[in-house]
Design a protein around this motif. Structure first.
Motif, PDB file in Angstrom:
ATOM      1  N   MET A 163       9.245   4.622 -12.577  1.00  0.00           N
ATOM      2  CA  MET A 163       8.990   5.586 -11.507  1.00  0.00           C
ATOM      3  C   MET A 163       7.588   5.357 -10.940  1.00  0.00           C
ATOM      4  SD  MET A 163      10.460   9.124 -13.137  1.00  0.00           S
ATOM      5  CE  MET A 163      12.213   9.425 -13.391  1.00  0.00           C
ATOM      6  N   PRO A 164       7.375   4.323 -10.153  1.00  0.00           N
ATOM      7  CA  PRO A 164       6.050   4.080  -9.572  1.00  0.00           C
ATOM      8  C   PRO A 164       5.663   5.163  -8.575  1.00  0.00           C
ATOM      9  CG  PRO A 164       7.667   2.583  -8.630  1.00  0.00           C
ATOM     10  CD  PRO A 164       8.351   3.291  -9.751  1.00  0.00           C
ATOM     11  N   ASP A 165       4.430   5.653  -8.693  1.00  0.00           N
ATOM     12  CA  ASP A 165       3.952   6.715  -7.802  1.00  0.00           C
ATOM     13  C   ASP A 165       3.692   6.176  -6.396  1.00  0.00           C
ATOM     14  OD1 ASP A 165       3.782   8.012 -10.309  1.00  0.00           O
ATOM     15  OD2 ASP A 165       2.202   9.313  -9.543  1.00  0.00           O
ATOM     16  N   LEU A 166       4.079   6.980  -5.400  1.00  0.00           N
ATOM     17  CA  LEU A 166       3.762   6.645  -4.015  1.00  0.00           C
ATOM     18  C   LEU A 166       2.294   6.940  -3.719  1.00  0.00           C
ATOM     19  CD1 LEU A 166       6.994   7.986  -2.307  1.00  0.00           C
ATOM     20  CD2 LEU A 166       6.229   5.596  -2.317  1.00  0.00           C
ATOM     21  N   ASN A 167       1.756   6.224  -2.739  1.00  0.00           N
ATOM     22  CA  ASN A 167       0.353   6.355  -2.350  1.00  0.00           C
ATOM     23  C   ASN A 167       0.244   7.266  -1.133  1.00  0.00           C
ATOM     24  OD1 ASN A 167      -2.326   6.068  -1.683  1.00  0.00           O
ATOM     25  ND2 ASN A 167      -2.092   3.996  -0.839  1.00  0.00           N
ATOM     26  N   PHE A 168      -0.071   8.528  -1.351  1.00  0.00           N
ATOM     27  CA  PHE A 168      -0.121   9.487  -0.251  1.00  0.00           C
ATOM     28  C   PHE A 168      -1.436   9.443   0.516  1.00  0.00           C
ATOM     29  CE2 PHE A 168       3.614  10.943  -2.367  1.00  0.00           C
ATOM     30  CZ  PHE A 168       4.401  11.457  -1.346  1.00  0.00           C
ATOM     31  N   ASP A 169      -2.335   8.558   0.141  1.00  0.00           N
ATOM     32  CA  ASP A 169      -3.484   8.285   0.999  1.00  0.00           C
ATOM     33  C   ASP A 169      -3.078   7.411   2.187  1.00  0.00           C
ATOM     34  OD1 ASP A 169      -5.671   9.663  -0.195  1.00  0.00           O
ATOM     35  OD2 ASP A 169      -5.647   8.206  -1.835  1.00  0.00           O
ATOM     36  N   ASN A 170      -1.904   6.842   2.125  1.00  0.00           N
ATOM     37  CA  ASN A 170      -1.386   5.986   3.190  1.00  0.00           C
ATOM     38  C   ASN A 170      -0.640   6.845   4.216  1.00  0.00           C
ATOM     39  OD1 ASN A 170      -0.006   4.172   4.817  1.00  0.00           O
ATOM     40  ND2 ASN A 170       0.638   2.850   3.132  1.00  0.00           N
ATOM     41  N   PRO A 171      -1.117   6.931   5.466  1.00  0.00           N
ATOM     42  CA  PRO A 171      -0.428   7.761   6.468  1.00  0.00           C
ATOM     43  C   PRO A 171       1.014   7.350   6.696  1.00  0.00           C
ATOM     44  CG  PRO A 171      -2.598   7.097   7.245  1.00  0.00           C
ATOM     45  CD  PRO A 171      -2.338   6.309   5.992  1.00  0.00           C
ATOM     46  N   ARG A 172       1.323   6.067   6.516  1.00  0.00           N
ATOM     47  CA  ARG A 172       2.701   5.609   6.700  1.00  0.00           C
ATOM     48  C   ARG A 172       3.621   6.221   5.649  1.00  0.00           C
ATOM     49  NH1 ARG A 172       2.850  -0.653   6.627  1.00  0.00           N
ATOM     50  NH2 ARG A 172       5.075  -0.227   6.958  1.00  0.00           N
TER      51      ARG A 172
ATOM     52  N   ASP B 231       0.811  -1.217   0.000  1.00  0.00           N
ATOM     53  CA  ASP B 231       0.000   0.000   0.000  1.00  0.00           C
ATOM     54  C   ASP B 231       0.847   1.272   0.000  1.00  0.00           C
ATOM     55  OD1 ASP B 231      -2.604   1.069  -0.122  1.00  0.00           O
ATOM     56  OD2 ASP B 231      -2.512   1.613   1.999  1.00  0.00           O
ATOM     57  N   TYR B 232       2.170   1.130  -0.144  1.00  0.00           N
ATOM     58  CA  TYR B 232       3.015   2.305  -0.347  1.00  0.00           C
ATOM     59  C   TYR B 232       2.849   2.852  -1.771  1.00  0.00           C
ATOM     60  CZ  TYR B 232       5.858   2.349   3.947  1.00  0.00           C
ATOM     61  OH  TYR B 232       6.303   2.472   5.245  1.00  0.00           O
ATOM     62  N   TYR B 233       2.268   2.045  -2.638  1.00  0.00           N
ATOM     63  CA  TYR B 233       2.114   2.422  -4.044  1.00  0.00           C
ATOM     64  C   TYR B 233       0.646   2.311  -4.445  1.00  0.00           C
ATOM     65  CZ  TYR B 233       7.174   2.168  -3.978  1.00  0.00           C
ATOM     66  OH  TYR B 233       8.487   2.382  -3.667  1.00  0.00           O
ATOM     67  N   VAL B 234       0.336   2.707  -5.670  1.00  0.00           N
ATOM     68  CA  VAL B 234      -1.038   2.753  -6.163  1.00  0.00           C
ATOM     69  C   VAL B 234      -1.236   1.603  -7.146  1.00  0.00           C
ATOM     70  CG1 VAL B 234      -2.767   4.147  -7.347  1.00  0.00           C
ATOM     71  CG2 VAL B 234      -1.045   5.269  -5.901  1.00  0.00           C
ATOM     72  N   TRP B 235      -2.220   0.748  -6.859  1.00  0.00           N
ATOM     73  CA  TRP B 235      -2.421  -0.463  -7.652  1.00  0.00           C
ATOM     74  C   TRP B 235      -3.849  -0.529  -8.201  1.00  0.00           C
ATOM     75  CZ3 TRP B 235       1.683  -3.798  -8.356  1.00  0.00           C
ATOM     76  CH2 TRP B 235       2.784  -3.612  -7.514  1.00  0.00           C
ATOM     77  N   ALA B 236      -3.979  -1.164  -9.357  1.00  0.00           N
ATOM     78  CA  ALA B 236      -5.290  -1.538  -9.910  1.00  0.00           C
ATOM     79  C   ALA B 236      -5.336  -3.059  -9.947  1.00  0.00           C
ATOM     80  CB  ALA B 236      -5.468  -0.972 -11.315  1.00  0.00           C
ATOM     81  N   ARG B 237      -6.303  -3.663  -9.257  1.00  0.00           N
ATOM     82  CA  ARG B 237      -6.405  -5.125  -9.211  1.00  0.00           C
ATOM     83  C   ARG B 237      -6.734  -5.659 -10.606  1.00  0.00           C
ATOM     84  NH1 ARG B 237      -7.261  -7.157  -3.817  1.00  0.00           N
ATOM     85  NH2 ARG B 237      -8.265  -8.992  -4.742  1.00  0.00           N
ATOM     86  N   ASN B 238      -6.215  -6.831 -10.893  1.00  0.00           N
ATOM     87  CA  ASN B 238      -6.389  -7.366 -12.245  1.00  0.00           C
ATOM     88  C   ASN B 238      -7.848  -7.641 -12.588  1.00  0.00           C
ATOM     89  OD1 ASN B 238      -6.739  -9.562 -10.624  1.00  0.00           O
ATOM     90  ND2 ASN B 238      -5.154 -10.839 -11.579  1.00  0.00           N
ATOM     91  N   ASP B 239      -8.711  -7.826 -11.558  1.00  0.00           N
ATOM     92  CA  ASP B 239     -10.121  -8.072 -11.864  1.00  0.00           C
ATOM     93  C   ASP B 239     -10.893  -6.783 -12.126  1.00  0.00           C
ATOM     94  OD1 ASP B 239      -9.873  -7.205  -9.289  1.00  0.00           O
ATOM     95  OD2 ASP B 239     -11.216  -8.696  -8.400  1.00  0.00           O
ATOM     96  N   THR B 240     -10.264  -5.631 -11.872  1.00  0.00           N
ATOM     97  CA  THR B 240     -10.908  -4.339 -12.168  1.00  0.00           C
ATOM     98  C   THR B 240     -10.041  -3.489 -13.089  1.00  0.00           C
ATOM     99  OG1 THR B 240      -9.923  -3.330 -10.189  1.00  0.00           O
ATOM    100  CG2 THR B 240     -12.106  -4.333  -9.946  1.00  0.00           C
ATOM    101  N   LEU B 241      -9.041  -4.103 -13.683  1.00  0.00           N
ATOM    102  CA  LEU B 241      -8.043  -3.353 -14.429  1.00  0.00           C
ATOM    103  C   LEU B 241      -8.636  -2.583 -15.603  1.00  0.00           C
ATOM    104  CD1 LEU B 241      -5.048  -2.745 -14.550  1.00  0.00           C
ATOM    105  CD2 LEU B 241      -4.747  -4.760 -15.989  1.00  0.00           C
TER     106      LEU B 241
END
Length: 532
Positions: free
Chosen positions: A213-222, A166-176
């Motif tokens: 350059m994978p984007d970080l997920n800034f919705d994650n407080p960590r 969850d440090y990065y932003v992902w799209a699950r393969n079933d909703t890609l």
């Protein structure tokens, strides 16, 4: 990927008594002995950061102290007196952290420096040496994304249950399908593939600029806390004076602009807890209406409109619009906050060099420098512009080695790339330009010296004053504490004669044979005159 960095600052002379009239004719002061032109740092007026000049350095291309072909921290230390001589009082370093790329905008370790450049202790020594000369140090901080080789991402790829997923932003393969065709095209990126397959047989990750350059997920407080700790490290343990924030517009997607604004305000607050006089300059590559709301979080923002407006004015020989547009930008920003810093540029490491953009016309490039440094703002100067370096896309050829001396004598010239544009055949090295009063280098020193010694030109307001003048004339007033400077530039190929403002008394600066003749201002082709 088009980005902008830049740092150029101000080495300033005290404001001379008003009874002394300063006249520049490309390279000399009237009424000042050579001894008076050399001042100690204790005597310097200092307009940074509000109106100071920042010098942007790509260390890889700057000065090689150990003969490996790559510029380094110790090489910069050797050339800090040059930065002072030029007149800058801050340096912005393009990325210095470990990275698999030559440009280092894809970081693999946020608490280290790239070994090509030296050690962390050597960088700390550079900071101390710069501070000893009253030069501030600003570094590129790249937090929108990491390298795909960063340990966080290597862990994140291992599976959905990995703590770093969850440090990065992902799209699950079933909703890609809902994501894969969603693309955000902006002025600072022409990348059309923003969701990338990590090769693990599931889920794609988001990389706005490219897959490395994978984007970080800034919705994650960590993630946010990691970033704040990184900032604290560089401010507290290393001692930098501030950050240039790369890709500041892309912390969250464009449709979440309020979240972007809120994040940078929080970032500023966290950093100012560590260093109250922290300097932050942001890269928000867009029009003023999009840029302005970032000011509460990023008090300095690069003015890309100025860059393009300057080029358009010079190439079309139409001086009428740039002062008006710039005054509109400043007024608009003042509606947000009166504490903003307008970081103006004529070029940077992402745009073709100014002399190349102007077709190699040296006089036009000199005029561009006068316009940049007689306008309001906190100008950034990209290394090598002051000696007329050339450069065009692709990006590595905008970042070619600095030419210190002629071939055979230039022990410090870097060799990591074979230059295409800035060669001994096309660019006169600094050592020769120093001896030439008409050189590009001497010209830059003169106009920077004027700006640093004249509070009106450094800090004054802007009032366009070109009504009724030929379109090739750019005219504006600068006012500070009741004092006025009238500024005139002839952008055209033919001479122009116009009437002197009634209140004006005499010249403060002349370029390219411009002169005041009685009540008439005589402006030869591509010339400037500043009156008090």
């Amino acid at each position: 990927m088009k980005r902008l960095r830049h740092i150029i600052t101000l080495f300033t002379l005290p404001l001379l008594r008003l009874s002394v009239v300063l006249v520049f004719s490309n390279s000399w002061f009237f009424g000042c002995s050579p001894q008076e032109q050399v001042r100690t740092k204790e005597q310097l007026a200092d307009h940074w950061p509000r109106a100071g000049i920042t010098y942007e350095i790509f260390i890889r291309s700057f000065y090689d102290s150990d003969g490996d072909g790559i510029g380094d921290f110790n090489g910069v230390i050797e050339k800090l007196d040059y930065v002072n001589e030029l007149g800058a009082n801050a340096i912005w370093f393009m990325p210095i952290m470990p990275s698999p790329s030559y440009h280092k905008y894809d970081v693999t370790d946020y608490r280290a420096v790239h070994p090509d450049y030296g050690t962390l202790d050597e960088f700390k020594a550079l900071i101390q040496a710069a501070h000893d000369r009253n030069i501030r140090v600003v570094i590129d901080l790249i937090i929108n994304h990491t390298s795909s080789e960063h340990p966080w991402f290597l862990e994140a790829k291992k599976g959905r249950d990995n703590p770093y997923r969850d440090y990065y932003v992902w799209a699950r393969n079933d909703t890609l399908a809902a994501y894969i065709d969603k693309k955000e095209i902006t002025l600072d990126s022409d990348n059309i593939q923003q969701w990338h397959d990590p090769g693990m047989g599931e889920d794609y990750y988001y990389g706005f600029f490219y897959g490395g350059m994978p984007d970080l997920n800034f919705d994650n407080p960590r993630v946010r806390e990691e970033v704040y700790d990184i900032g604290r490290f560089w401010l507290e343990e290393v001692g930098v004076d501030g950050f240039r924030l790369d890709a500041a517009k892309h912390i969250f997607p464009d449709e979440r602009a309020p979240d972007n604004h809120a994040f940078w305000q929080e970032f500023r607050q966290k950093m100012e807890e560590v260093k109250p006089d922290l300097y932050l300059v942001g890269e928000v590559y867009d029009k003023k209406e999009i840029v302005a709301p970032y000011l509460p979080g990023l008090p300095a923002l690069f003015n890309f409109d100025f860059h393009y407006g300057l080029l358009e004015a010079l190439l079309t020989q139409d001086g009428s619009s740039l002062p008006i547009k710039q005054a509109e930008v400043l007024t608009y920003y003042e509606g947000i906050t009166d504490e903003f810093i307008d970081a103006t540029i004529s070029s940077n490491h992402d745009q073709p060099r100014i002399l190349t953009s102007l077709g190699g016309d040296v006089e036009m490039a000199k005029l561009a420098a006068v316009i940049l440094l007689s306008m309001p703002g906190a100008p950034y100067l990209y290394y090598g512009e002051e000696i007329g370096m050339l450069g065009d896309k692709p990006d590595p050829n905008i970042r070619e080695p600095f030419l210190w001396d002629v071939a055979g004598k230039d022990a410090g010239r870097t060799s990591w790339i074979d230059p295409v544009f800035s060669t001994d055949e096309t660019v006169t090295p600094l050592a020769i330009q120093r001896e030439d009063a008409e050189s590009m280098f001497s010209h830059y020193k003169d106009i920077i010296r004027l700006r640093n010694s004249d509070k009106v030109l450094a800090l004054g307001s802007l009032k366009p004053s070109g009504d009724g003048l030929p379109t090739q004339v750019m005219a504006y007033e600068r006012e500070f504490e009741g004092e006025i400077r009238w500024v005139f530039h002839n952008l055209g190929g033919e001479p122009v004669e116009i009437a002197k403002p009634k209140e004006a008394t005499g010249p403060v600066y002349t370029f390219n044979r411009a002169q005041l003749n009685g009540s008439q201002i005589q402006l030869p082709s591509r010339s400037s005159l500043i009156l008090k």
